[in-house]
Motif scaffolding. Structure first.
Motif, short mmCIF file in Angstrom:
data_model
loop_
_atom_site.label_atom_id
_atom_site.label_comp_id
_atom_site.label_asym_id
_atom_site.label_seq_id
_atom_site.Cartn_x
_atom_site.Cartn_y
_atom_site.Cartn_z
N VAL A 1 -4.00 -3.38 -7.45
CA VAL A 1 -4.14 -3.92 -5.88
C VAL A 1 -2.62 -4.38 -5.69
O VAL A 1 -1.72 -5.10 -6.27
CB VAL A 1 -4.87 -5.24 -6.10
N VAL A 2 -2.24 -3.79 -4.57
CA VAL A 2 -1.07 -3.95 -3.89
C VAL A 2 -1.08 -4.50 -2.37
O VAL A 2 -2.07 -4.33 -1.89
CB VAL A 2 -0.28 -2.63 -3.93
N ALA B 1 -7.83 8.32 -5.02
CA ALA B 1 -6.96 9.42 -5.74
C ALA B 1 -5.59 8.86 -6.39
O ALA B 1 -5.08 9.10 -7.54
CB ALA B 1 -6.55 10.44 -4.79
N GLY B 2 -5.09 7.82 -5.51
CA GLY B 2 -3.90 7.09 -5.81
C GLY B 2 -3.99 6.10 -6.79
O GLY B 2 -2.88 5.49 -7.34
N GLY B 3 -5.18 5.72 -7.15
CA GLY B 3 -5.57 4.38 -7.77
C GLY B 3 -5.26 3.19 -7.51
O GLY B 3 -4.72 1.99 -8.24
N ARG B 4 -5.11 2.76 -6.25
CA ARG B 4 -4.95 1.50 -5.51
C ARG B 4 -5.63 1.15 -4.46
O ARG B 4 -6.49 2.00 -3.85
CB ARG B 4 -3.29 1.83 -5.26
N VAL B 5 -5.63 -0.09 -4.39
CA VAL B 5 -6.09 -0.91 -3.15
C VAL B 5 -5.44 -1.63 -2.49
O VAL B 5 -4.49 -2.36 -3.26
CB VAL B 5 -7.31 -1.84 -3.93
N VAL B 6 -5.09 -1.60 -1.37
CA VAL B 6 -4.14 -2.19 -0.59
C VAL B 6 -4.83 -3.42 0.30
O VAL B 6 -6.07 -3.37 0.58
CB VAL B 6 -3.48 -1.14 0.82
N GLU C 1 4.07 -4.49 -2.95
CA GLU C 1 3.95 -5.50 -4.07
C GLU C 1 2.90 -5.44 -4.81
O GLU C 1 1.68 -5.57 -4.33
CB GLU C 1 4.42 -6.73 -3.42
N ARG C 2 2.87 -5.30 -6.46
CA ARG C 2 1.73 -5.17 -7.32
C ARG C 2 1.31 -6.72 -7.16
O ARG C 2 1.92 -7.66 -7.48
CB ARG C 2 2.07 -4.81 -8.34
N LEU C 3 -0.08 -7.03 -7.04
CA LEU C 3 -0.64 -8.27 -7.03
C LEU C 3 -1.50 -8.37 -8.36
O LEU C 3 -1.67 -9.46 -8.56
CB LEU C 3 -1.50 -8.45 -5.99
#
Length: 179
Positions: A116-117, A164-169, A122-124
């Motif tokens: 989660v960024v 695909a990018g392995g992230r949640v904004v 910034e990584r949360l």
């Protein structure tokens, strides 16, 4: 395992149980003949010879009653056995479930573990699980310091999910992560 429901209290004396539905397709998941895997959790019997929650339950019948799903499982013939099932999570193998057609829809297992960024990068933390609340689903964010934060899974706060990018904004309003 993709969780599709949680068994609740018994209904009547013939083994029917209420089910807290956790799927958008209850008619398909709880159709007669459907086999559901179990995650009994803390329901292990403490007495020798006591009924054990099986690894799989087969739906014998399902019906709606006053807004609740009532399910009868094969082999669960009375209220006492139904009571043992209370709290058991039931699900299906996630590999047996087709991905959602809507690009804005996700299965829980697709989100758990994603980074989660913020929009600035910034990584949360990471998604620990999804809680299904009445108003909206909530991402349970595991923060680097170990505590959890709840983030409403709505477009205004979660503008992007990049599987695909392995992230949640996440663009949280001020103070949300401090609750």
């Amino acid at each position: 395992m993709l969780i599709v429901g949680r068994i609740g209290k018994p209904h009547g004396i013939r083994g029917e149980v209420t089910v807290e539905v956790r799927t958008d397709e209850p008619e398909a998941r709880f159709a007669p003949g459907s086999v559901l895997r179990t995650d009994p959790g803390a329901n292990a019997p403490t007495e020798p010879g006591a009924y054990r929650v099986p690894e799989e339950l087969t739906v014998e019948a399902a019906r709606w009653h006053q807004g609740r799903l009532l399910v009868a499982f094969e082999g669960v013939l009375d209220r006492n056995v139904a009571e043992v099932l209370r709290g058991t999570l039931v699900g299906v193998d996630s590999s047996d479930v087709a991905p959602p057609e809507d690009p804005e829809e996700f299965h829980d297992h697709q989100l758990v573990g994603l980074a989660v960024v913020t929009p600035a990068g910034e990584r949360l933390g990471e998604v620990a699980r999804i809680d299904h609340a009445p108003a909206s689903d909530l991402l349970v964010l595991r923060r680097p310091e170990g505590r959890d934060a709840l983030i409403p899974f709505v477009k205004a706060i979660v503008p992007e999910v990049d599987l695909a990018g392995g992230r949640v904004v996440v663009d949280p309003p001020g103070g949300l992560l401090d609750l």
